[in-house]
Design a protein around this motif. Structure first.
Motif, PDB file in Angstrom:
ATOM      1  N   HIS A  53       0.862  -1.194   0.000  1.00 10.30           N
ATOM      2  CA  HIS A  53       0.000   0.000   0.000  1.00 10.30           C
ATOM      3  C   HIS A  53       0.892   1.235   0.000  1.00 10.30           C
ATOM      4  CE1 HIS A  53      -2.412   2.899   2.834  1.00 10.30           C
ATOM      5  NE2 HIS A  53      -2.467   3.315   1.575  1.00 10.30           N
ATOM      6  N   SER A  65      -3.017   4.718  -3.708  1.00 13.56           N
ATOM      7  CA  SER A  65      -4.294   5.346  -3.361  1.00 13.56           C
ATOM      8  C   SER A  65      -4.328   6.847  -3.679  1.00 13.56           C
ATOM      9  CB  SER A  65      -4.591   5.123  -1.870  1.00 13.56           C
ATOM     10  OG  SER A  65      -4.673   3.757  -1.579  1.00 13.56           O
ATOM     11  N   MET A  84      -9.637   1.115  -1.214  1.00 13.28           N
ATOM     12  CA  MET A  84      -8.710   2.211  -1.427  1.00 13.28           C
ATOM     13  C   MET A  84      -9.504   3.502  -1.517  1.00 13.28           C
ATOM     14  SD  MET A  84      -6.517   0.344  -4.459  1.00 13.28           S
ATOM     15  CE  MET A  84      -5.527   1.802  -4.859  1.00 13.28           C
ATOM     16  N   ALA A  93      -6.924   1.266   2.694  1.00 13.40           N
ATOM     17  CA  ALA A  93      -5.653   1.814   2.191  1.00 13.40           C
ATOM     18  C   ALA A  93      -5.898   3.265   1.774  1.00 13.40           C
ATOM     19  CB  ALA A  93      -5.147   0.986   1.010  1.00 13.40           C
TER      20      ALA A  93
END
Length: 391
Positions: free
Chosen positions: A5, A46, A168, A205
């Protein structure tokens, strides 16, 4: 399954005029190495991949090179758009690229449709500007309400899946601590989003906040991999490695490389130039605040002799009491020489004119008086000569 992530790459950003692309490429090289070494199956980014809606060609090339190398290293890549990205431009060709393992989600159409990796279902949510998307989501025009509506679609799909679910999102979530380098997203509605919006997910995330932090169990900002403001001095930048086993997630922070450190220095110029403890900052990007009682001449030039990568220079001189008298009251009884010396004191931060400077002002006044008197005498002589001619 192992997942990375990360977020807020802001490719193409500058830092007080200094380009960050070299530092960002160094991070991407590091990320490829981590994917290989840790046998990572997916990289989730993200939002805020680019720093601007129209990225420069070199910036686009950097992303293209990174994605190719990540795919070659064995990972699939999921990109969701942030508030700095152009959703249309970033999402171009996404349906074709998905077949190669690059999943780009930038539109409402993809909300609720996961990227299914077998060991996990990932739901990428693009940045949702309330004033734009609220009608389509049948939600009130606030960040919290549009994300609640989006998460309703996610939960509807996730209810039928036995695998861990990861969402996300790019938003400001309650409890986050900001830095100076994030762009305010309050326009269009209330900015803060409660953590409870992501309840029920195995992991959220998050992107947008540049400081790495965990807001709650399984709700985390990875932070930006490169510092973009002096308020981020002292932060340890990282990516988050997720290890999914038996429906549970274990997280580990993978420290990002530091291309050039940043430092905040404050003090009297002579002390900053001589202090041996500051040797560690000589190769850093520096913000310097001088506290000298008067501004040193050629201050930036002197600072950069020791700290060549100084980007900003400020002064924090002691505050002087405010004279609340009117201008007429302040100049009453003072002659022209006093007023000029007052001006010298004002522009130099409260340091009074020296005797030598006062003498320079006095000599200037005397030269002006002599020239004025000479001009008056010449004018009188011409007037007298003219009178004689008329007679």
């Amino acid at each position: 399954m192992r997942i990375i992530h990360t977020s807020d790459w802001h490719l193409g950003r500058s830092f007080h005029g200094a380009g960050l692309l070299d530092a960002q490429v160094a991070y991407l090289d590091h990320l490829v190495d981590v994917v290989r070494q840790e046998k990572v199956g997916a990289v989730l980014v993200s939002g805020d991949i680019y720093d601007r809606a129209l990225p420069a060609p070199a910036t686009v090339a950097a992303l293209d090179e990174a994605v190719v190398r990540l795919l070659d290293a064995g990972a699939q890549v999921v990109l969701s758009s942030g508030n700095h990205d152009s959703a249309t431009r970033l999402g171009f060709g996404s349906r074709v690229l998905e077949r190669a393992g690059l999943h780009i989600r930038t539109s409402l159409d993809g909300i609720g449709r996961p990227v299914d990796f077998g060991g996990a279902a990932v739901y990428p949510l693009p940045y949702l500007e309330p004033s734009v998307v609220a009608p389509a989501l049948d939600a009130a025009p606030t960040h919290a309400d549009v994300l609640r509506a989006a998460m309703a679609r996610v939960r509807a799909d996730a209810a039928s899946r036995p695998t861990p679910t990861i969402v996300m999102a790019h938003a400001f979530v309650t409890g986050a601590t900001t830095s100076d380098s994030e762009r305010d997203i309050a326009v269009g509605g209330v900015a803060a989003v409660p953590r409870a919006v992501f309840a029920g997910m195995t992991y959220a995330a998050l992107g947008h906040i540049h400081r790495p932090m965990e807001l709650a169990d399984g709700v985390r900002y990875s932070g930006s991999p490169v510092a973009m403001s002096f308020s981020e001095a002292g932060q340890v930048k990282s990516s988050v490695l997720l290890d999914l086993q038996d429906g549970q997630v274990r997280t580990e922070l993978i420290e990002a490389p530091v291309h050039r450190p940043i430092a905040r220095l404050r003090g009297v110029l002579a002390d900053l130039l001589a202090d041996p403890a500051l040797t560690q900052h000589e190769d850093a990007w520096c913000e310097v605040i001088l506290t000298d009682p008067t501004r040193p001449p050629a201050a930036m030039e002197q600072v950069r002799r020791r700290f060549p990568h100084t980007l900003t220079l400020g002064f924090a001189q002691a505050a002087t009491p405010i004279d609340r008298r009117s201008y007429a009251e302040r100049v009453d009884g003072r002659d022209d020489l006093d007023l000029c010396c007052d001006f010298t004191e004002h522009v130099r931060g409260g340091v009074a004119a020296t005797d030598a400077e006062r003498a320079v002002w006095a000599a200037a006044f005397e030269r002006g008086r002599t020239a004025r008197d000479a001009g008056a005498d010449e004018g009188a002589a011409r007037a007298t000569s003219g009178d004689r001619g008329v007679a």
